[in-house]
Each structure stands twice: as C-alpha cells, then as structure tokens.
Write an enzyme that holds these catalytic residues in place. Structure first.
Site, PDB file in Angstrom:
ATOM      1  CE  LYS A   1      -3.340   2.604   2.625  1.00 22.52           C
ATOM      2  NZ  LYS A   1      -4.324   2.688   3.695  1.00 22.52           N
TER       3      LYS A   1
ATOM      4  CD  GLU B   1       9.583  -5.563   7.028  1.00 19.39           C
ATOM      5  OE1 GLU B   1       9.339  -4.476   6.447  1.00 19.39           O
ATOM      6  OE2 GLU B   1       9.341  -5.770   8.226  1.00 19.39           O
TER       7      GLU B   1
ATOM      8  CD  GLU C   1      -1.527  -3.819  11.451  1.00 21.03           C
ATOM      9  OE1 GLU C   1      -0.300  -4.017  11.498  1.00 21.03           O
ATOM     10  OE2 GLU C   1      -2.155  -3.823  10.370  1.00 21.03           O
TER      11      GLU C   1
ATOM     12  CE  LYS D   1       5.952  -0.079   9.587  1.00 17.66           C
ATOM     13  NZ  LYS D   1       4.887   0.412   8.734  1.00 17.66           N
TER      14      LYS D   1
END
Ligand code: F6P
Length: 517
Positions: free
Chosen positions: A194, A200, A340, A487
C-alpha cells in the site's frame, strides 16, 4: 449496559453451569444461532443467557452502533486519526457505491486487473517470450496474509492458472524458496505494498529483480514486475512499468486490502471469476450487516460475544480452530485483522480507553492443534474461548475422513463445555489428573462449503465484527500507530544513529557487529 451492568451479569453467570445454560431452551438457542451468506453461527456454548444478551444489545444501541455502521458503509470519515473513510467494501459493490468518484475508481481498477489477469492466464503476457507459470507475490502484513490465505483456501478452484508463491520475510531463504525450480523467463513478481515504502517488501523486490536480471538480462527483468499500491508514483520510481502498476486509494486499509489490487495474484492464479465470486460472498455479508436487525445480525452478535468474553468475563484471548487443511492461514489472517485493529487502549478522542481493547487471537488447524496446545485449553489455568470453524458438508460427507474431522470438531466443543469429573473412589491416584473443569465457552461457525463466496462472507463477517467491537471499545479500528516506532528504530540502527538507544540494545549491537550496507 454500563460496565457495572456487564459486571453484574458476569458475576451472576460465572457460577452457572455451561451445560445448564446450553440446555436453557429453544428461545435461547434461537437467539444464539444465526444464518447468513452461506454461514451458520452457533453461539449456544457461550456463557450467556437472554438477560445478558439483551443487555448487550441495549449497550450496542446506546453506543449508537446502527448510526456508526451506517456512517461506515456510506463512506463517512470513520478513521479520524488519518482523516479517511474505510471503504474497502467498495471493491465488493462495484457501481452500487453512493460516492461516484470511488465507484469510478473501483470500476477502472477492477477492469484493469481483470484484463491483466486474463492476459497472463492466456499466455498473451509473455515478457520473455514464454507464458507465465509462476506468480510470486512480494508483500507483508495485509499485502501478504489475505492473498496467502485465499490462495491456500481456494487452491482447488485454480483451474490451470499459474502457480502462486509468497515472499514476506526479509530472510533471503524466503525468496530463495519462492523461486526455487522456476523458469526465470516464466515468472511474474507482484510487489504488493500500500505504502510502497515497507522495508521488507522493497528489499525483497530489489533482490528478486537482481536475481532475474542475472537470468533474463537487466533490460528485460523489469518487464516481469507488476505492482499493487496506493502510492503508484513510488512503484513507478522503483522501476515498474506504469502500465503494470495497479493502484488503489488510501481509504483501503492494508489489512482490508485483499479485495483491491492487492488481490491481483489471486485474480491471476485463481481466475477473475473465482475472485469475483469471493467478492460477491463478502458483498452478501455486507448486505446482511447493513440491513438485518441488530438482534439477528451475525457480525453484531459475534462482535458482542467477543466483547462480552473480553470485558464481561475477562478472558484475554480467543483461539481460532479451523477444521480444514485449506484454512491453515486463517488464524494468522484474523490475528492481523483483529489485533492491528483492536490492539489499542486509547479512545477515538485520544483518552485512556475504558477497556483494554480486543483480545489476543491465535490458533491453527484442527485436528493437528488437538495434538499440540489443546491440552492447555482443556486443563490449563486460563480460560480461552474457542471459535471452531468447520465445513457443514463434512458432517454428512461420504468420505469417512471428512466425517471424522467434523466429529472431532464437535467433540472438542462438547469436551470444553462439560469437562469430566473422574470419581476419586474409582481412580484414587489419577482422578485429579484425569478430571477436566469444563465450563469453557466456544462458538461454532459452519461454512456451507469451502467455496469462494463463503470464504468471502467469512472474512467480511470478521471485518464487520471487528468494527462492532471497536464501537463498543470506543477505539479507531482503522489506524495502527503502534507499529511505527519499531520501523523508526530499525532505520536508526541501520543508519548507525543509536546514541539515544538504551544500554542493553547498544551492547547487543556492539557485541554482534551489525553494520549498514
Ligand atoms: O506495519 C504494519 C503495516 O503497516 C500493516 O498495516 C500493513 O498491512 C503492512 O504493514 C504492510 O504495509 P504495506 O502494504 O504498505 O507494505
């Protein structure tokens, strides 16, 4: 229902025998067994009576569930922290959308992915002169779990399409395994992301391109790549031919994206008609969710039960046990969808949540898990409700293995409900070891068959029941700020900028000698 009402009902029911509840009569059963879109939900093994149930429905009404559902389905901004609607349902509704811009966009990209899938399947798309035999989807999270689940579940419907493989991990062995034995000239990589900025996915995509360039030449390698992304400019900057970049809008959340261009690998591997049937099944569940009265509405009932178990009864987790070898990825898929979405303890208004948010979700395949962790479910000190997901056809199948699979599933529900009391007089040494407390709730969800439409309905059921829970928990189910920090810190480590890091992490990095490329 206020928290104290919920607690009062929970206190009243905690000491009640689950067997007595299950035998409470026809009216209770009718309230707890619902059918919709090729699915049956049987919640009669839940620790609920009609008093608690109607209080839960009152709670849902009081929280404005119907208005909030209508706001979701009509494309209002329900994802407040990102200022977006959550219109993934648009991909199951084609031209029936109220918002004509969204309808036009969906229709355009659906026509594009269908046409491309047909070109690949017919062999017309042959960038190195031979038809595509293997499609490798490179993506992670929602750009991986949905396509992977559906590819596995509907593999019997593939009807001669290219083989589907998946790469999610940064571990090089994942890509190595996905390309092993493939003819490089007959491979298509789909980079599904997206954001098109996920480390990754981009690193694996680059490694795939390098590998391919070594076989078909650097100038031709790019022609073996397509992309599914809400950031088409970034996909093009990555070097993917703009004609093969299939976009979708940012109002499709990653974990809700399998219906969009992220399903491209499925549309190719299973065929556009199977993929459409999958979407149609979800659409049937959307219609049920939009129109059925709350008391007869399957996502509403399931959502309320999961809130009841989490908040009323205080069970911290839920196990998903799928009795079909083809549903091996279902628990993983639900894990992302639910955790999530609901793993938050901050309200939509940014205040500390009135509840701890959704439950931990985990599971696997029956009957294999009966031989691994079911011991813990039967005799461990924690109570974890189980969702049994099975195939109705198996119960009356001519194949004795399918009947045995169904019998195992039914038996586990019965064992959790009733337990067993072994008389110490008959087995003085082992009675305590062999006894099981029972009183452990479960729900049974039957799919008429494992078909594209029922799978679509099953996933849509869970998407909507997550939304129902979010309304009761007062949280935004469509953002995921909690994954950002890791991240940022990874980038710091790779950039060598760790001055602000804790002593333990600094020492770990010093000992192991990690360096950036
Ligand atoms: O890190 C979590 C997440 O943002 C998920 O929500 C998402 O499905 C996944 O990463 C992959 O993101 P993308 O599709 O942008 O590569």
């Amino acid at each position: 229902m206020s928290d104290s009402d919920m607690n009062a009902h929970a206190d009243r029911l905690t000491g009640t025998s689950l067997r007595a509840l299950a035998e409470a009569g026809e009216a209770r059963s009718q309230a707890l067994i619902l059918r919709a879109a090729g699915l049956e939900l049987d919640a009669t093994k839940q620790r609920l009576d009609q008093g608690a149930l109607s209080a839960l429905f009152d709670f849902a009404h009081a929280r404005g569930l119907e208005c909030k559902r209508d706001a979701l389905l009509s494309g209002e901004i329900v994802n407040a922290t990102e200022g977006r609607p959550a219109l993934h349902m648009a991909y199951r509704h084609g031209g029936h959308l109220a918002d004509s811009d969204a309808a036009g966009l969906v229709a355009r990209t659906q026509a594009q992915t269908r046409a491309f899938a047909e070109r690949v399947r017919s062999g017309e798309f042959a960038p190195s002169g031979v038809a595509i035999e293997r499609v490798v989807n490179i993506g992670i999270g929602g750009s991986d779990l949905g396509p992977r689940l559906v590819a596995d579940a509907l593999a019997d419907h593939a009807d001669g399409g290219p083989e589907l493989r998946f790469v999610a991990s940064l571990d090089p062995s994942d890509l190595k395994h996905a390309i092993a034995g493939a003819n490089p000239a007959a491979i298509l990589f789909i980079v599904a992301s997206k954001s098109f900025s996920t480390q990754e996915t981009l690193m694996s995509g680059e490694a795939a391109r390098e590998w391919l360039a070594g076989h078909v030449g650097a100038d031709r390698a790019g022609a073996h790549f397509a992309a599914a992304s809400a950031a088409p400019d970034k996909a093009e900057a990555f070097g993917i031919d703009p004609a093969l970049v299939f976009d979708f809008p940012d109002w499709v959340g990653g974990r809700y994206s399998v219906w969009s261009a992220v399903g491209l690998a499925l549309e190719i591997g299973l065929g556009p008609d199977v993929f459409q049937a999958f979407r149609d099944g979800a659409r049937a569940m959307d219609e049920h969710f939009a129109t059925a009265p709350l008391e007869r509405n399957m996502p509403v009932l399931k959502g309320l039960i999961d809130v009841w178990n989490r908040v009323g009864l205080g069970y911290p987790a839920r196990c998903v046990a799928a009795y079909s070898a083809r549903l091996g990825k279902l628990a993983d898929y639900f894990q992302q969808l639910e955790m999530e979405s609901l793993g938050k303890s901050v309200t939509v208004d940014g205040k500390p949540g009135p509840t701890p948010g959704g439950a931990l979700v985990w599971g696997g395949n029956g009957t294999e898990i009966q031989h691994s962790f079911f011991q813990w479910l039967h005799q461990g000190g924690d109570i974890v409700p189980v969702d049994f997901i099975g195939i109705r056809r198996h119960f009356a199948s001519p194949d004795p293995r399918e009947r045995a699979l169904a019998a195992n599933m039914a038996a586990q529900g019965a064992a959790l409900l009733d337990g067993r009391q072994v008389d110490p007089a008959s087995e003085p040494e082992l009675a305590a070891h062999k006894s099981m407390p029972g009183g452990r709730p479960s729900a049974t969800l039957l799919m008429d068959d494992l078909a594209p439409a029922t799978l679509g309905a099953l996933i849509a059921l869970h998407e909507h029941k997550v939304f129902v829970e979010s309304v009761l928990y007062e949280i935004n189910p469509f953002d995921q700020w909690g994954v950002e920090l890791g991240k940022v810190l990874t980038k710091g480590i790779l950039d060598g900028d760790i001055s602000g890091y804790d002593a333990s992490t600094k020492a770990l990095l010093a000992r192991t000698g990690l360096t950036a490329d």
